[in-house]
Design an enzyme around this catalytic site. Sequence first.
Site, PDB file in Angstrom:
ATOM      1  N   ARG A   1       0.849  -1.188   0.000  1.00  0.00           N
ATOM      2  CA  ARG A   1       0.000   0.000   0.000  1.00  0.00           C
ATOM      3  C   ARG A   1       0.880   1.230   0.000  1.00  0.00           C
ATOM      4  NH1 ARG A   1      -3.743  -1.987  -1.443  1.00  0.00           N
ATOM      5  NH2 ARG A   1      -5.866  -2.130  -0.645  1.00  0.00           N
TER       6      ARG A   1
ATOM      7  N   HIS B   1      -0.664   0.402  -9.759  1.00  0.00           N
ATOM      8  CA  HIS B   1      -1.480  -0.434  -8.857  1.00  0.00           C
ATOM      9  C   HIS B   1      -2.203  -1.550  -9.634  1.00  0.00           C
ATOM     10  CE1 HIS B   1      -3.734  -0.358  -4.739  1.00  0.00           C
ATOM     11  NE2 HIS B   1      -3.637  -1.574  -5.204  1.00  0.00           N
TER      12      HIS B   1
ATOM     13  N   GLU C   1      -1.825   8.031  -4.170  1.00  0.00           N
ATOM     14  CA  GLU C   1      -2.117   7.626  -5.547  1.00  0.00           C
ATOM     15  C   GLU C   1      -3.575   7.962  -5.915  1.00  0.00           C
ATOM     16  OE1 GLU C   1      -1.229   3.383  -4.805  1.00  0.00           O
ATOM     17  OE2 GLU C   1      -3.265   2.960  -5.455  1.00  0.00           O
TER      18      GLU C   1
HETATM   19  C1  8YV Z   1      -7.196  -3.827  -5.610  1.00  0.00           C
HETATM   20  C2  8YV Z   1      -5.442  -4.257  -3.836  1.00  0.00           C
HETATM   21  O1  8YV Z   1      -7.364  -4.041  -6.962  1.00  0.00           O
HETATM   22  O2  8YV Z   1      -6.728  -6.055  -3.070  1.00  0.00           O
HETATM   23  C3  8YV Z   1      -6.069  -5.070  -2.774  1.00  0.00           C
HETATM   24  O3  8YV Z   1      -5.883  -4.725  -1.588  1.00  0.00           O
HETATM   25  O4  8YV Z   1      -4.589  -3.464  -3.583  1.00  0.00           O
HETATM   26  C4  8YV Z   1      -5.867  -4.449  -5.243  1.00  0.00           C
HETATM   27  O5  8YV Z   1      -5.928  -5.821  -5.513  1.00  0.00           O
HETATM   28  C5  8YV Z   1      -7.256  -2.348  -5.366  1.00  0.00           C
HETATM   29  O6  8YV Z   1      -7.067  -2.086  -4.012  1.00  0.00           O
HETATM   30  C6  8YV Z   1      -8.591  -1.757  -5.779  1.00  0.00           C
HETATM   31  O7  8YV Z   1      -9.591  -2.087  -4.880  1.00  0.00           O
END
Ligand code: 8YV
Length: 329
Positions: A235, A282, A264
């Site tokens: 993250r 991402h 972001e």
């Molecule tokens: C998501 C991610 O696509 O699952 C997660 O925590 O970071 C990604 O797989 C993104 O967060 C959008 O929801």
Amino acid sequence: MQKILVARPIFPDVIERLKQYFEVDWNNGDVLGNDELLARLADKDGALTAGEPIGAATFAAAPRLRVVANMAVGYNNFDMAAFNAAYVLGTNTPDVLNESTADFGWALMMATARRIAESEHWLRAGHWKKWNYDSFLGADVYGSTLGVIGMGRIGQALARRARGFDMRVIYHNRSRVAPQIEAELNAQYVSKEDLLKRADHVVLVLPYSAASHHTIGAAELALMKPTATLTNIARGGIVDDAALAVALRDGRIAAAGLDVYEGEPSVNPALLTVPNVVLTPHIASATETTRRAMANLAADNLIAGLGEGPRAGRPPNPVNPDVLGKARS
Ligand code: 8YV
């Protein structure tokens, strides 16, 4: 029929599934600003989100809202104290993305170590005139030491890949994983400081929270080997991006691979000026199969959480199961 908001564009067939149970308000356009999000949630019983901030202000504006299903495994966009206080159920989409995300983490680490993006940009810019013995010398991955910070499901999937590369695996986690998992992964638990000093390739796979904010900042970067790489598929906010840009510019570490950023989709402009960083938007979970599985799992959670469908009342992935069966306050 209960009403739901799907806050983002998702696969149209998942919307069709949801329409079997709910009156669906679908934002199939740009990301909603906070005011519009609150306005559209005002009369809703449930929501499917993908990173929208949800907390006390949401629940004040949306008195009927009972379930918010995040299409992500990470749910740091949920203020869990507010969810619990209002008896709103939150759900996430674990497991279905483990292998795709680990594949991507591996690819990003490899691209970073072997300078794939940097050399490709150089080639496209027309700089390639001759072969040179020391062009784009990178760091070996095979036989090196992998340092995984965050040994959850995705961290473990990464560590399994390391076996094929004959790597030593060291890891740091809030708590040690079970001895049989350590043995299976041939992974050694070490302190964060030890990991940073010893690893050739550090990969971050831990959830974001106030406690993990800036897990990697200037002091941690200073502990790393100057030849080491850092990959963040966790993250934004886990790395101090400004400090990282300085460390990359000054050659404090060799290179970094980033899929997630503080603030972001904005990217710290300093990161855009250093060549030794691979930047992706991402996309670690972005395969057709996995994103479909995530969307369907979020829908399953919303349907069951709102008391519909074959699993009514038993959503597969509650993140605060204590509120199940309790009335919204
Ligand atoms: C998501 C991610 O696509 O699952 C997660 O925590 O970071 C990604 O797989 C993104 O967060 C959008 O929801």
